[in-house]
Motif scaffolding. Structure first.
Motif, PDB file in Angstrom:
ATOM      1  N   HIS A 147       0.844  -1.195   0.000  1.00 20.41           N
ATOM      2  CA  HIS A 147       0.000   0.000   0.000  1.00 20.41           C
ATOM      3  C   HIS A 147       0.874   1.238   0.000  1.00 20.41           C
ATOM      4  O   HIS A 147       2.062   1.191   0.304  1.00 20.41           O
ATOM      5  CB  HIS A 147      -0.940   0.006   1.220  1.00 20.41           C
ATOM      6  CG  HIS A 147      -0.256   0.223   2.530  1.00 20.41           C
ATOM      7  ND1 HIS A 147      -0.339   1.397   3.243  1.00 20.41           N
ATOM      8  CD2 HIS A 147       0.541  -0.603   3.263  1.00 20.41           C
ATOM      9  CE1 HIS A 147       0.361   1.292   4.356  1.00 20.41           C
ATOM     10  NE2 HIS A 147       0.901   0.091   4.398  1.00 20.41           N
ATOM     11  N   GLY A 148       0.278   2.357  -0.346  1.00 22.18           N
ATOM     12  CA  GLY A 148       1.016   3.615  -0.374  1.00 22.18           C
ATOM     13  C   GLY A 148       0.544   4.510  -1.501  1.00 22.18           C
ATOM     14  O   GLY A 148      -0.065   4.054  -2.474  1.00 22.18           O
ATOM     15  N   ARG A 208       4.861   1.476  -5.834  1.00 21.25           N
ATOM     16  CA  ARG A 208       3.832   0.481  -5.547  1.00 21.25           C
ATOM     17  C   ARG A 208       3.719  -0.530  -6.683  1.00 21.25           C
ATOM     18  O   ARG A 208       3.725  -1.749  -6.447  1.00 21.25           O
ATOM     19  CB  ARG A 208       2.485   1.184  -5.323  1.00 21.25           C
ATOM     20  CG  ARG A 208       1.372   0.238  -4.888  1.00 21.25           C
ATOM     21  CD  ARG A 208       0.078   0.971  -4.654  1.00 21.25           C
ATOM     22  NE  ARG A 208      -0.464   1.561  -5.865  1.00 21.25           N
ATOM     23  CZ  ARG A 208      -0.617   2.864  -6.062  1.00 21.25           C
ATOM     24  NH1 ARG A 208      -0.257   3.720  -5.128  1.00 21.25           N
ATOM     25  NH2 ARG A 208      -1.128   3.330  -7.187  1.00 21.25           N
ATOM     26  N   ARG A 235      -2.425   5.030   0.803  1.00 19.98           N
ATOM     27  CA  ARG A 235      -1.677   4.678   2.012  1.00 19.98           C
ATOM     28  C   ARG A 235      -2.676   4.435   3.135  1.00 19.98           C
ATOM     29  O   ARG A 235      -3.530   5.269   3.408  1.00 19.98           O
ATOM     30  CB  ARG A 235      -0.711   5.800   2.390  1.00 19.98           C
ATOM     31  CG  ARG A 235       0.072   5.522   3.673  1.00 19.98           C
ATOM     32  CD  ARG A 235       1.065   6.634   3.946  1.00 19.98           C
ATOM     33  NE  ARG A 235       1.772   6.397   5.201  1.00 19.98           N
ATOM     34  CZ  ARG A 235       1.394   6.861   6.384  1.00 19.98           C
ATOM     35  NH1 ARG A 235       0.299   7.612   6.468  1.00 19.98           N
ATOM     36  NH2 ARG A 235       2.078   6.601   7.470  1.00 19.98           N
ATOM     37  N   ASP A 239      -4.028   4.517   6.673  1.00 15.37           N
ATOM     38  CA  ASP A 239      -3.736   5.394   7.796  1.00 15.37           C
ATOM     39  C   ASP A 239      -3.662   4.613   9.103  1.00 15.37           C
ATOM     40  O   ASP A 239      -3.816   3.377   9.133  1.00 15.37           O
ATOM     41  CB  ASP A 239      -4.788   6.506   7.893  1.00 15.37           C
ATOM     42  CG  ASP A 239      -6.210   5.968   8.022  1.00 15.37           C
ATOM     43  OD1 ASP A 239      -6.376   4.795   8.400  1.00 15.37           O
ATOM     44  OD2 ASP A 239      -7.154   6.734   7.743  1.00 15.37           O
ATOM     45  N   GLU A 286       5.166  -0.734   2.408  1.00 16.35           N
ATOM     46  CA  GLU A 286       4.550   0.589   2.356  1.00 16.35           C
ATOM     47  C   GLU A 286       5.426   1.526   1.544  1.00 16.35           C
ATOM     48  O   GLU A 286       6.630   1.627   1.779  1.00 16.35           O
ATOM     49  CB  GLU A 286       4.363   1.148   3.770  1.00 16.35           C
ATOM     50  CG  GLU A 286       3.671   2.495   3.802  1.00 16.35           C
ATOM     51  CD  GLU A 286       3.391   2.984   5.214  1.00 16.35           C
ATOM     52  OE1 GLU A 286       2.937   4.124   5.364  1.00 16.35           O
ATOM     53  OE2 GLU A 286       3.645   2.212   6.167  1.00 16.35           O
ATOM     54  N   THR A 287       4.826   2.190   0.560  1.00 18.36           N
ATOM     55  CA  THR A 287       5.576   3.100  -0.297  1.00 18.36           C
ATOM     56  C   THR A 287       5.318   4.538   0.131  1.00 18.36           C
ATOM     57  O   THR A 287       4.211   4.899   0.504  1.00 18.36           O
ATOM     58  CB  THR A 287       5.182   2.923  -1.768  1.00 18.36           C
ATOM     59  OG1 THR A 287       3.813   3.318  -1.951  1.00 18.36           O
ATOM     60  CG2 THR A 287       5.348   1.474  -2.196  1.00 18.36           C
ATOM     61  N   PHE A 288       6.376   5.347   0.068  1.00 17.80           N
ATOM     62  CA  PHE A 288       6.292   6.756   0.425  1.00 17.80           C
ATOM     63  C   PHE A 288       6.828   7.601  -0.725  1.00 17.80           C
ATOM     64  O   PHE A 288       7.752   7.171  -1.428  1.00 17.80           O
ATOM     65  CB  PHE A 288       7.132   7.067   1.670  1.00 17.80           C
ATOM     66  CG  PHE A 288       6.637   6.405   2.926  1.00 17.80           C
ATOM     67  CD1 PHE A 288       5.693   7.020   3.713  1.00 17.80           C
ATOM     68  CD2 PHE A 288       7.134   5.162   3.322  1.00 17.80           C
ATOM     69  CE1 PHE A 288       5.242   6.420   4.880  1.00 17.80           C
ATOM     70  CE2 PHE A 288       6.692   4.559   4.481  1.00 17.80           C
ATOM     71  CZ  PHE A 288       5.740   5.188   5.262  1.00 17.80           C
TER      72      PHE A 288
END
Length: 395
Positions: free
Chosen positions: A32-33, A39, A125, A127, A147-149
């Protein structure tokens, strides 16, 4: 054993995923992200690793309104006629499976089949509320979470250099910095520019090799004093000149990118973001709203700091400002609280120009869009503490 379990529950960064996939596959992957390039590349890497390990059949399930969660149970427990192992690709739109979905995912994570990999993807993303649910914690315990940022501004040149190396190129630092500037906020465009530059460099390299090769076809290494032959697929060097001659400006910004840059005090970058927003057709009033929110937040934090609170405590006490703690510190070091209070007055003046409201003297202010952008320019430069010696038209 405890250590092994804790390791399995660790979140995996996208740049560390490749090394993890070389080992034993997880029963469950949750990706997710909000960063689409990382992603999608993470999902592609997991699918490729699953195929390499014999999970040849792939079932795609789209979780949309009215989705029957029994479909997941059926696919998880049924034997395939075509392959011994399969991958279930579950697309979770919106990030929430709902009550029934949460129960089904919790059930699945309790005893995942050994011949099935469940790959769950969310295009947003998740929460803190979502990651605190039972279904998320069950999936995390039974598998791996990626998790992608978005890549931060100061991290982007390093990401470009690393990606170039993986792709078979050596991108000079100066070239990477220009690439980062021109593609900030648009990682997909940045990746495409890297691929294009390497492709152009490869073509030029092959042409040069054809001119320099002897009868035996060996290529002489220019940097080698003994003229040793080298692999034609050696690293392709991308210089600043290569970038300047071929890369277009594909940066994407939002109003809060402008606010962050102004709080950081980077005048040149702030002006570039403002002009990009203008060229993209952004509404001046929306940009002013985000800047005014930011100035009010700085004033509120500054008041608490003057009252004896530390910057950490003050930032935590104001909603939305803990993540901008570093920017707050820079802003208050550059301009004291009374200066930020004066900037609220500047923002009010720009707002009157935009709305055609009476000025403090009672005169009606006439304005145009050019006046609005000129007012925003002066406001953000004042936030950066850049002094203007004379008035210049906005262009």
């Amino acid at each position: 054993m405890r250590l092994h379990e804790d390791t399995r529950r660790m979140k995996i960064r996208p740049d560390a995923l490749a090394s993890r996939l070389r080992g034993k596959p997880e029963s469950i992957y949750l990706v997710h992200g909000a960063e689409p390039l990382q992603r999608e590349e993470s999902l592609d890497a997991i699918r490729a690793a699953a195929r390499a390990k014999g999970f040849d059949e792939r079932i795609v399930l789209y979780v949309e309104s009215g989705f029957d969660w029994n479909a997941l149970k059926i696919q998880a427990t049924s034997r395939s006629l075509f392959a011994q192992k399969k991958l279930i690709d579950l697309r979770l739109a919106g990030g929430s499976p709902g009550k029934e979905g949460g129960q089904t995912l919790t059930w699945y994570a309790g005893s995942p089949p050994s011949d099935v990999i469940l790959l769950i993807s969310c295009d947003i993303r998740l929460d803190r509320r979502a990651t605190s649910t039972r279904w998320f914690k069950s999936l995390e315990s039974a598998g791996a979470v990626i998790e992608t940022f978005p890549i931060r501004t100061h991290e982007l040149p390093g990401w470009i250099i690393a990606r170039g190396k993986v792709k078979g190129g050596a991108i000079e630092r100066g070239a990477a910095e220009v690439l980062a500037e021109r593609n900030e906020g648009n990682l997909l465009a940045c990746a495409q520019e890297i691929d294009k530059l390497l492709l152009l460099g490869k073509g030029a390299s092959h042409e040069a090799q054809a001119n320099e090769s002897g009868d035996d076809g060996a290529i002489k290494h220019q940097g080698s004093p003994d003229g040793r032959s080298v692999d034609p697929e050696a690293l392709i060097v991308i210089t600043l000149d290569d970038v300047m001659s071929s890369v277009v400006d594909s940066a994407r910004f939002g109003a809060f990118d402008l606010l962050d840059s102004a709080l950081e005090g980077k005048g040149e970058r702030t002006m570039r973001i403002l002009r990009t927003l203008r060229d993209e057709g952004s509404e001046p009033i929306q940009i002013l709203a985000s800047l005014t929110w930011g100035i009010r937040g700085v004033c509120a934090v500054a008041k608490r700091v003057e009252g004896g609170a530390g910057i950490d405590e003050a930032a935590r006490s104001e909603p939305g400002w803990w993540a901008k703690k570093r920017l707050l510190d820079l802003a208050l070091r550059r301009i004291p609280r009374r200066g930020w209070i004066r900037l609220l007055g500047v923002a009010e003046g720009v707002d009157r120009i935009m709305k055609g409201s009476p000025s403090r003297s009672g005169a009606i202010v006439r304005w145009s869009r050019a006046d609005a952008w000129c007012g925003l320019e002066r406001l953000v430069l004042a936030m950066c503490n850049v002094k203007l010696r004379h008035r210049q038209p906005y262009s």
